[in-house]
Design an enzyme around this catalytic site. Structure first.
Site, PDB file in Angstrom:
ATOM      1  N   LYS A   1       2.366   4.997 -30.605  1.00 41.08           N
ATOM      2  CA  LYS A   1       2.658   6.341 -30.093  1.00 41.08           C
ATOM      3  C   LYS A   1       3.149   7.254 -31.226  1.00 41.08           C
ATOM      4  O   LYS A   1       2.706   8.390 -31.367  1.00 41.08           O
ATOM      5  CB  LYS A   1       3.775   6.276 -29.034  1.00 41.08           C
TER       6      LYS A   1
ATOM      7  N   GLY B   1       8.478   0.372 -15.542  1.00 37.78           N
ATOM      8  CA  GLY B   1       7.214   1.059 -15.244  1.00 37.78           C
ATOM      9  C   GLY B   1       6.203   0.154 -14.555  1.00 37.78           C
ATOM     10  O   GLY B   1       5.618   0.504 -13.531  1.00 37.78           O
ATOM     11  N   ARG B   2       6.004  -1.053 -15.113  1.00 35.82           N
ATOM     12  CA  ARG B   2       4.972  -1.937 -14.544  1.00 35.82           C
ATOM     13  C   ARG B   2       5.427  -2.616 -13.260  1.00 35.82           C
ATOM     14  O   ARG B   2       4.672  -3.365 -12.649  1.00 35.82           O
ATOM     15  CB  ARG B   2       4.534  -2.963 -15.593  1.00 35.82           C
TER      16      ARG B   2
ATOM     17  N   HIS C   1     -22.498 -14.293 -13.186  1.00 41.56           N
ATOM     18  CA  HIS C   1     -23.762 -13.997 -13.872  1.00 41.56           C
ATOM     19  C   HIS C   1     -23.517 -13.379 -15.241  1.00 41.56           C
ATOM     20  O   HIS C   1     -24.404 -12.747 -15.806  1.00 41.56           O
ATOM     21  CB  HIS C   1     -24.613 -13.072 -12.997  1.00 41.56           C
TER      22      HIS C   1
ATOM     23  N   GLU D   1       0.179  11.436 -22.711  1.00 40.48           N
ATOM     24  CA  GLU D   1      -1.083  11.493 -21.957  1.00 40.48           C
ATOM     25  C   GLU D   1      -0.879  12.216 -20.626  1.00 40.48           C
ATOM     26  O   GLU D   1      -1.669  13.084 -20.235  1.00 40.48           O
ATOM     27  CB  GLU D   1      -1.605  10.071 -21.664  1.00 40.48           C
TER      28      GLU D   1
ATOM     29  N   LYS E   1       7.653   8.066 -15.083  1.00 41.47           N
ATOM     30  CA  LYS E   1       9.069   7.683 -15.039  1.00 41.47           C
ATOM     31  C   LYS E   1       9.880   8.564 -15.988  1.00 41.47           C
ATOM     32  O   LYS E   1      10.883   9.141 -15.626  1.00 41.47           O
ATOM     33  CB  LYS E   1       9.194   6.206 -15.409  1.00 41.47           C
TER      34      LYS E   1
ATOM     35  N   GLU F   1       2.291  -6.853 -20.864  1.00 42.22           N
ATOM     36  CA  GLU F   1       3.373  -5.986 -21.354  1.00 42.22           C
ATOM     37  C   GLU F   1       4.719  -6.688 -21.170  1.00 42.22           C
ATOM     38  O   GLU F   1       5.674  -6.412 -21.889  1.00 42.22           O
ATOM     39  CB  GLU F   1       3.354  -4.628 -20.625  1.00 42.22           C
TER      40      GLU F   1
HETATM   41  O1  F6P Z   1       3.808   2.999 -23.042  1.00 43.46           O
HETATM   42  C1  F6P Z   1       4.082   2.043 -22.080  1.00 43.46           C
HETATM   43  C2  F6P Z   1       4.738   2.644 -20.872  1.00 43.46           C
HETATM   44  O2  F6P Z   1       6.066   2.921 -21.159  1.00 43.46           O
HETATM   45  C3  F6P Z   1       4.626   1.716 -19.687  1.00 43.46           C
HETATM   46  O3  F6P Z   1       5.554   0.715 -19.671  1.00 43.46           O
HETATM   47  C4  F6P Z   1       4.720   2.688 -18.569  1.00 43.46           C
HETATM   48  O4  F6P Z   1       4.285   2.134 -17.373  1.00 43.46           O
HETATM   49  C5  F6P Z   1       3.838   3.790 -19.088  1.00 43.46           C
HETATM   50  O5  F6P Z   1       4.107   3.848 -20.466  1.00 43.46           O
HETATM   51  C6  F6P Z   1       4.011   5.143 -18.448  1.00 43.46           C
HETATM   52  O6  F6P Z   1       5.297   5.639 -18.625  1.00 43.46           O
HETATM   53  P1  F6P Z   1       5.842   6.858 -17.768  1.00 43.46           P
HETATM   54  O7  F6P Z   1       5.838   6.447 -16.337  1.00 43.46           O
HETATM   55  O8  F6P Z   1       7.213   7.128 -18.282  1.00 43.46           O
HETATM   56  O9  F6P Z   1       4.922   8.029 -17.987  1.00 43.46           O
END
Ligand code: F6P
Length: 550
Positions: A514, A273-274, A390, A217, A211, A359
């Site tokens: 972060k 995002g979620r 199990h 990452e 987003k 979240e």
């Molecule tokens: O760090 C949390 C977050 O902001 C989530 O809410 C989001 O889904 C994820 O990181 C990834 O963010 P992006 O889509 O901006 O890479």
């Protein structure tokens, strides 16, 4: 209701009434509730779309449900729901509207944000995604060397990974089996390594899902993927356009990365995002299952949106599930909630729900910034049955904790598997039904004794039962049913956030880690002193450097 003028949750008469009622029910057993009301199993069942929802095995009576609905009315859940659907900026800490429901609205719907109807833009992106997905699926879209794309690697994390990765597993039997689709999220280089090690770069498309397009990452993995591709293909920057597309709200950063913005699929800041997987973030899934199936998924979401928006409180399933969670979390001291799908295809469903729920409602201040004086979101956990039986079900059956659980199952196995394996489905589902029965009704000491068990073993073999469960049953796991299930949980989480008076749509709690990670990295790589590093962490960093021979 103006949030400023809202009485604090635990000071409302509705809250007090529920606390009193809880005391009255303290000794009540599910056995008793069923004995008292022989039709309870059918009476305490609701239906939404294809989902049959049985809530009879809950520690509730008609009065409990009425008191819970009164709490929902007192906290104006439906008022906030209308604000959500109406595009109001209910994410107050980020001053944003929350309009994932617009992502699945039909073409002729009108949903306005700041006076502008967003639905045409939603459908323009969906159409663009469909065109692109078809070109990849048909082989018309080729890589830099002219070869057909056979592999799709989605690079994203959190909401830009969990949704499509979960849905790809869930809908595997609807996917094009000639395509290899993989999901890379972890900044651990092993994730990308394993995803690409056996792929031919000439036939590989990377879908960079972010987003913000700033998530460390994702940008790190995307950069490594680009290096891998260009090195393996012995190609220059011009190859990127044929092998990388972006899903983002940030055109500037996408262009900086070297991706042609013509190959960017847009979404908007009013998509959290979620809550984003039915936006452009679903592109990898759409390539896998095809645009028609993707639209069936959206229709499933929309069906439950409409139900949540219009159904009266008595038959509103997301409201009911949200209220049951409040009942256990706030009045039975339950700390967690298990989601136990009896479907191998839903292996990633609970992990997806963890982000959605934890979240959203993992908050400890209310919308005014005051500390809450009540429990908020639960720990969500679980894996598919029967594996869990199990492993950890022992604790649910005979442990000391209150763990409400959702059991999700299907009457039909997926069409694709052969008859021999299909025959196993009844065994799977026999376990599904048996578990909720055992959890609810247990086995009394007298029943154990009647089996001739020696007296000293009776306590060990007794099941006290009374463990609450919801059963969600559908005929088959289709794209539409998956959409219905997800929307159900989205709105359940919404209901709980509304009652607990938290902003369910921000996630400031992920920021500190972060920032600190960025600060710590030079200490690991260059051994520089990081101001403010506590003594424990400084010693651990020193040990790490020593172990790495630095
Ligand atoms: O760090 C949390 C977050 O902001 C989530 O809410 C989001 O889904 C994820 O990181 C990834 O963010 P992006 O889509 O901006 O890479």
């Amino acid at each position: 209701m103006n949030a400023d003028s809202r009485t604090r949750l635990n000071q409302t008469p509705e809250w007090t009434a529920l606390a009193e009622h809880r005391k009255e029910l303290a000794e009540t057993q599910l056995r008793e509730l069923f004995d008292r009301n022989p039709g309870r199993g059918t009476a305490y069942t609701l239906r939404v779309g294809d989902l049959h929802v049985d809530y009879s095995k809950h520690l509730v009576t008609d009065r409990t449900l009425r008191l819970l609905r009164e709490l929902a009315a007192a906290t104006d859940v439906f008022g906030l729901r209308d604000a959500l659907f109406g595009g109001e900026k209910i994410n107050t800490t980020e001053d944003r509207a929350v309009l994932h429901t617009a992502l699945r609205a039909p073409r002729d719907a009108v949903v306005e944000v700041d006076g502008e109807n967003v639905v045409p833009a939603v459908h323009a992106v969906l159409d663009k995604m469909s065109g692109f997905a078809e070109r990849v699926r048909s082989g018309e879209w080729t890589g830099h060397t002219g070869r057909r794309i056979k592999n799709v690697v989605n690079i994203g994390i959190g909401g830009s990974d969990l949704g499509p990765a979960m849905a790809y597993e869930a809908l595997r039997s609807f996917t094009d089996r000639d395509l290899t689709v993989r999901f890379v999220s972890n900044v651990d280089g092993a994730d990308l390594h394993e995803a690409v090690r056996d792929l031919d770069p000439a036939e590989t498309l990377f879908v960079i899902a972010s987003k913000t397009f700033t998530t460390i990452e994702t940008i790190t993995n995307a950069t490594s993927a680009r290096d891998w591709l260009l090195t393996e293909l012995k190609a220059g920057q011009e190859a990127v356009a044929k092998h990388f597309v972006a899903l983002s709200t940030n055109a500037g950063k996408v262009a900086d990365f070297g991706i042609d913005t013509a190959n960017m699929f847009e979404f908007w800041d009013w998509v959290g995002g979620r809550y984003s997987f039915d936006s452009a973030i679903g592109l990898s899934l759409m390539i896998a299952i095809g645009p028609d199936r993707f639209r069936e998924l959206l229709d499933g979401f929309h069906l439950v949106d409409e139900h949540f928006r219009t159904a009266p409180a008595e038959s509103n399933v997301p409201l009911l599930l949200g209220l049951l969670g409040v009942w256990y979390g706030n009045f039975h001291d339950a700390q967690s909630h298990a989601v136990l799908p009896y479907s191998h295809y839903l292996s990633k469903f609970t992990a997806y729900l963890q982000q959605l729920d934890m979240e959203s409602n993992g908050k400890s201040v209310d919308r005014q910034g005051r500390p809450v004086e009540w429990q908020t979101g639960p720990v969500v956990w679980g894996t598919p049955g029967t594996n869990g039986q199990h492993a950890y079900y022992q604790l649910i059956h005979q442990g000391t904790k209150v763990i409400p659980a959702d059991f999700i199952g299907f009457a039909e196995p997926v069409a694709e598997i052969g008859d021999g394996l299909k025959a196993q489905h009844d065994l799977l589902m026999a376990n599904f039904f048996a578990q909720t029965q055992a959890l609810a009704f247990g086995k009394t000491p007298d029943e154990v004794r009647a089996e001739g068990v020696p007296e000293e073993l009776v306590p060990h073999k007794t099941f006290k039962g009374n463990h609450p469960t919801t059963t969600i049953l559908a005929r088959e796991l289709t794209p539409s049913v998956l959409g219905q299930l997800i929307a159900l949980y989205e709105h359940k989480v919404f209901v709980q956030g509304a009652i607990w008076d938290v902003d369910s749509f921000d996630q400031w709690g992920v920021e500190l880690g972060k920032v600190l990670a960025k600060r710590v990295e030079p200490a690991l790589t260059e051994g520089v002193d990081v101001p403010g590093l506590d003594e424990s962490t400084a010693a651990l960093v020193a040990t790490y450097r020593e172990l790495r021979g630095r």
